[in-house]
Design a protein around this motif. Structure first.
Motif, PDB file in Angstrom:
ATOM      1  N   TRP A  89       6.664  -4.347 -16.112  1.00  0.00           N
ATOM      2  CA  TRP A  89       5.621  -3.330 -15.979  1.00  0.00           C
ATOM      3  C   TRP A  89       5.920  -2.415 -14.790  1.00  0.00           C
ATOM      4  CZ3 TRP A  89       2.461  -1.980 -19.608  1.00  0.00           C
ATOM      5  CH2 TRP A  89       2.019  -2.917 -20.545  1.00  0.00           C
ATOM      6  N   GLN A  90       6.440  -2.985 -13.699  1.00  0.00           N
ATOM      7  CA  GLN A  90       6.672  -2.200 -12.488  1.00  0.00           C
ATOM      8  C   GLN A  90       7.781  -1.172 -12.656  1.00  0.00           C
ATOM      9  OE1 GLN A  90       7.220  -5.486  -9.782  1.00  0.00           O
ATOM     10  NE2 GLN A  90       5.068  -5.488  -9.148  1.00  0.00           N
TER      11      GLN A  90
ATOM     12  N   PRO B 239      10.948 -15.964 -14.699  1.00  0.00           N
ATOM     13  CA  PRO B 239      11.781 -16.533 -13.628  1.00  0.00           C
ATOM     14  C   PRO B 239      12.089 -15.540 -12.513  1.00  0.00           C
ATOM     15  CG  PRO B 239      13.029 -16.234 -15.675  1.00  0.00           C
ATOM     16  CD  PRO B 239      11.598 -16.037 -16.026  1.00  0.00           C
ATOM     17  N   ALA B 240      12.156 -14.254 -12.817  1.00  0.00           N
ATOM     18  CA  ALA B 240      12.450 -13.269 -11.775  1.00  0.00           C
ATOM     19  C   ALA B 240      11.340 -13.222 -10.732  1.00  0.00           C
ATOM     20  CB  ALA B 240      12.648 -11.891 -12.401  1.00  0.00           C
ATOM     21  N   SER B 241      10.085 -13.228 -11.189  1.00  0.00           N
ATOM     22  CA  SER B 241       8.966 -13.225 -10.245  1.00  0.00           C
ATOM     23  C   SER B 241       8.902 -14.543  -9.485  1.00  0.00           C
ATOM     24  CB  SER B 241       7.647 -12.989 -10.988  1.00  0.00           C
ATOM     25  OG  SER B 241       7.579 -11.677 -11.497  1.00  0.00           O
ATOM     26  N   ALA B 242       9.128 -15.652 -10.177  1.00  0.00           N
ATOM     27  CA  ALA B 242       9.088 -16.958  -9.519  1.00  0.00           C
ATOM     28  C   ALA B 242      10.140 -17.052  -8.424  1.00  0.00           C
ATOM     29  CB  ALA B 242       9.290 -18.065 -10.549  1.00  0.00           C
ATOM     30  N   ALA B 243      11.305 -16.465  -8.651  1.00  0.00           N
ATOM     31  CA  ALA B 243      12.398 -16.559  -7.689  1.00  0.00           C
ATOM     32  C   ALA B 243      12.090 -15.807  -6.399  1.00  0.00           C
ATOM     33  CB  ALA B 243      13.686 -16.027  -8.306  1.00  0.00           C
ATOM     34  N   ARG B 244      11.303 -14.725  -6.488  1.00  0.00           N
ATOM     35  CA  ARG B 244      11.030 -13.945  -5.283  1.00  0.00           C
ATOM     36  C   ARG B 244       9.733 -14.360  -4.584  1.00  0.00           C
ATOM     37  NH1 ARG B 244       7.137 -10.144  -6.269  1.00  0.00           N
ATOM     38  NH2 ARG B 244       6.714  -9.644  -8.458  1.00  0.00           N
TER      39      ARG B 244
ATOM     40  N   ILE C 178       1.890   2.954  -9.366  1.00  0.00           N
ATOM     41  CA  ILE C 178       1.473   1.595  -9.676  1.00  0.00           C
ATOM     42  C   ILE C 178       1.840   1.269 -11.124  1.00  0.00           C
ATOM     43  CG2 ILE C 178      -0.849   2.225 -10.472  1.00  0.00           C
ATOM     44  CD1 ILE C 178      -1.839  -0.298  -8.937  1.00  0.00           C
ATOM     45  N   ALA C 179       2.126   0.011 -11.361  1.00  0.00           N
ATOM     46  CA  ALA C 179       2.474  -0.411 -12.723  1.00  0.00           C
ATOM     47  C   ALA C 179       1.246  -0.309 -13.622  1.00  0.00           C
ATOM     48  CB  ALA C 179       2.995  -1.847 -12.695  1.00  0.00           C
ATOM     49  N   PRO C 180       1.388   0.285 -14.815  1.00  0.00           N
ATOM     50  CA  PRO C 180       0.228   0.484 -15.706  1.00  0.00           C
ATOM     51  C   PRO C 180      -0.130  -0.785 -16.482  1.00  0.00           C
ATOM     52  CG  PRO C 180       2.196   1.362 -16.743  1.00  0.00           C
ATOM     53  CD  PRO C 180       2.626   0.873 -15.377  1.00  0.00           C
ATOM     54  N   VAL C 181      -0.384  -1.881 -15.766  1.00  0.00           N
ATOM     55  CA  VAL C 181      -0.721  -3.146 -16.427  1.00  0.00           C
ATOM     56  C   VAL C 181      -2.107  -3.030 -17.060  1.00  0.00           C
ATOM     57  CG1 VAL C 181      -1.058  -5.624 -16.106  1.00  0.00           C
ATOM     58  CG2 VAL C 181       0.651  -4.407 -14.733  1.00  0.00           C
ATOM     59  N   PRO C 182      -2.241  -3.325 -18.341  1.00  0.00           N
ATOM     60  CA  PRO C 182      -3.554  -3.242 -18.990  1.00  0.00           C
ATOM     61  C   PRO C 182      -4.492  -4.337 -18.473  1.00  0.00           C
ATOM     62  CG  PRO C 182      -1.943  -4.205 -20.485  1.00  0.00           C
ATOM     63  CD  PRO C 182      -1.176  -3.736 -19.282  1.00  0.00           C
ATOM     64  N   PRO C 183      -5.787  -4.223 -18.740  1.00  0.00           N
ATOM     65  CA  PRO C 183      -6.731  -5.255 -18.304  1.00  0.00           C
ATOM     66  C   PRO C 183      -6.327  -6.642 -18.810  1.00  0.00           C
ATOM     67  CG  PRO C 183      -7.916  -3.325 -19.093  1.00  0.00           C
ATOM     68  CD  PRO C 183      -6.468  -3.112 -19.440  1.00  0.00           C
TER      69      PRO C 183
ATOM     70  N   TYR D 154       0.838  -1.198   0.000  1.00  0.00           N
ATOM     71  CA  TYR D 154       0.000   0.000   0.000  1.00  0.00           C
ATOM     72  C   TYR D 154       0.880   1.258   0.000  1.00  0.00           C
ATOM     73  CZ  TYR D 154      -4.522  -2.292   0.878  1.00  0.00           C
ATOM     74  OH  TYR D 154      -5.689  -3.021   0.768  1.00  0.00           O
ATOM     75  N   LEU D 155       1.847   1.286   0.896  1.00  0.00           N
ATOM     76  CA  LEU D 155       2.697   2.465   1.017  1.00  0.00           C
ATOM     77  C   LEU D 155       3.512   2.697  -0.252  1.00  0.00           C
ATOM     78  CD1 LEU D 155       3.903   1.894   4.675  1.00  0.00           C
ATOM     79  CD2 LEU D 155       2.195   3.543   3.891  1.00  0.00           C
ATOM     80  N   ARG D 156       4.059   1.626  -0.809  1.00  0.00           N
ATOM     81  CA  ARG D 156       4.849   1.755  -2.035  1.00  0.00           C
ATOM     82  C   ARG D 156       3.992   2.252  -3.188  1.00  0.00           C
ATOM     83  NH1 ARG D 156       7.711  -3.604  -3.951  1.00  0.00           N
ATOM     84  NH2 ARG D 156       5.555  -4.107  -4.510  1.00  0.00           N
ATOM     85  N   THR D 157       2.756   1.761  -3.280  1.00  0.00           N
ATOM     86  CA  THR D 157       1.857   2.196  -4.346  1.00  0.00           C
ATOM     87  C   THR D 157       1.526   3.680  -4.220  1.00  0.00           C
ATOM     88  OG1 THR D 157       0.882  -0.017  -4.522  1.00  0.00           O
ATOM     89  CG2 THR D 157      -0.400   1.820  -5.396  1.00  0.00           C
ATOM     90  N   LEU D 158       1.252   4.136  -3.001  1.00  0.00           N
ATOM     91  CA  LEU D 158       0.936   5.545  -2.791  1.00  0.00           C
ATOM     92  C   LEU D 158       2.126   6.441  -3.126  1.00  0.00           C
ATOM     93  CD1 LEU D 158      -0.992   7.761  -1.648  1.00  0.00           C
ATOM     94  CD2 LEU D 158       0.132   7.388   0.557  1.00  0.00           C
ATOM     95  N   LEU D 159       3.296   6.084  -2.632  1.00  0.00           N
ATOM     96  CA  LEU D 159       4.458   6.962  -2.779  1.00  0.00           C
ATOM     97  C   LEU D 159       5.070   6.905  -4.170  1.00  0.00           C
ATOM     98  CD1 LEU D 159       6.216   6.327   0.647  1.00  0.00           C
ATOM     99  CD2 LEU D 159       4.901   8.343  -0.029  1.00  0.00           C
TER     100      LEU D 159
END
Length: 319
Positions: free
Chosen positions: A184-185, A153-158, A122-127, A114-119
């Motif tokens: 996207w981020q 693989p980057a997302s899977a690793a974290r 947000i990533a502009p991921v399309p629908p 939440y805090l990261r999104t506000l400050l």
């Protein structure tokens, strides 16, 4: 407040108190608001927004609020799937009104997303393509994680292999858009970090002290209405996929009410889940925020809460 250094510099003042659950954030936020001109507190906790979870979310009681205005606490019905983007939009509106009325807002909570999104936006991921979303959400978690390891693989690793919600989100994004969620981020938009004069403090008390506080608080929750709170949720027959139904303590009490666990087993499992959550928060808040954010590593107590509130207040005036 209108003549504060933050206004002179063209940036608007915003205090932030963050840290793991049970670290004492709410008490410090109230104390900070009480010594600030027209102080008010805004919730940054993903569970405390829900009206249905006053006890199990440890939402401040009216007595604990001490007549300080509190916003976004218990304002969302559990039937709604509230998220970081919607929260950030709501907070921006609250901040605009607060600054117009020369109030002193303080954000308080432990939901880093939440805090990261506000400050920072947000990533502009399309629908997401509906067919792809349906296909992904019908997948077994293990199969989805295996697929994600190949496509992103980057997302899977974290991500933990059992973190179904985040695995499915990352997988549906890369399948639908052809780009990974981390890609996207990198294009985040809509953050307010550049327009505010932020006064942040992170509470990181000793881990043993924090674990003891977590365990004791769960005992108190079970003894003072937490079980009845979940029973009322069950009566509503809400979807088990809703965030309110996945909040820590809720699945364990449901299992107890269904006869699948004893009360002591449900309590033990809820305590363990809370400690694990606090550990993840602790790690995130120690390493992710900027290094110039204040880290307070002593237990919060009646002996130091006043001094800490004054320190945070003065920090905002001198930045």
């Amino acid at each position: 407040m209108a003549n504060s250094p933050s206004h002179t510099a063209g940036r608007l003042p915003l205090a932030l108190i963050a840290g793991p659950t049970a670290s004492g954030k709410s008490a410090l936020a109230v104390q900070h608001a009480k010594i600030s001109p027209k102080g008010m507190v805004i919730n940054a906790d993903a569970s405390q927004v829900y009206a249905d979870l006053q006890i199990l979310s440890a939402r401040p009681s009216p007595e604990e609020m001490q007549d300080v205005p509190h916003r976004l606490f218990g304002t969302i019905d559990g039937s709604q799937a509230y998220n970081a983007a919607r929260w950030a939009d709501d907070v921006k509106r609250l901040l605009a009104r607060a600054w117009e009325d020369e109030e002193t807002p303080v954000l308080v909570g432990g939901t880093g997303l939440y805090l990261r999104t506000l400050l920072y936006g947000i990533a502009p991921v399309p629908p997401i393509d509906p067919d792809i979303r349906d296909t992904v959400r019908d997948m077994d978690t293990d199969a989805a994680y295996h697929d994600l390891q190949h496509l992103d693989p980057a997302s899977a690793a974290r991500l933990h292999p059992s973190d179904r919600t985040r695995i499915l989100r990352a997988l549906e994004v890369v399948r639908s858009t052809g780009r990974t969620l981390p890609q996207w981020q990198e294009q985040r938009e809509g953050g307010i970090a550049d327009m505010v004069q932020l006064s942040p403090i992170i509470l990181l008390p000793p881990r043993d002290w924090l674990r003891e506080r977590c365990d004791l608080r769960l005992e108190q929750m079970f003894a003072t209405g937490g079980i009845e709170e979940v029973a009322a949720l069950m009566d509503r027959q809400l979807s088990p996929d809703l965030p309110v139904m996945r909040a820590i303590g809720v699945p364990q009490v449901i299992a107890y009410l269904r006869g699948e666990l004893s009360r002591d087993q449900a309590l033990t499992q809820a305590q363990a889940a809370t400690r694990q959550y606090a550990k993840r928060q602790y790690t995130w808040f120690r390493h992710q925020p900027p290094t110039d954010w204040i880290r307070h590593e002593l237990p919060l107590s009646n002996n130091n809460i006043d001094d800490l509130a004054i320190k945070l207040h003065n920090y905002g005036l001198t930045r």
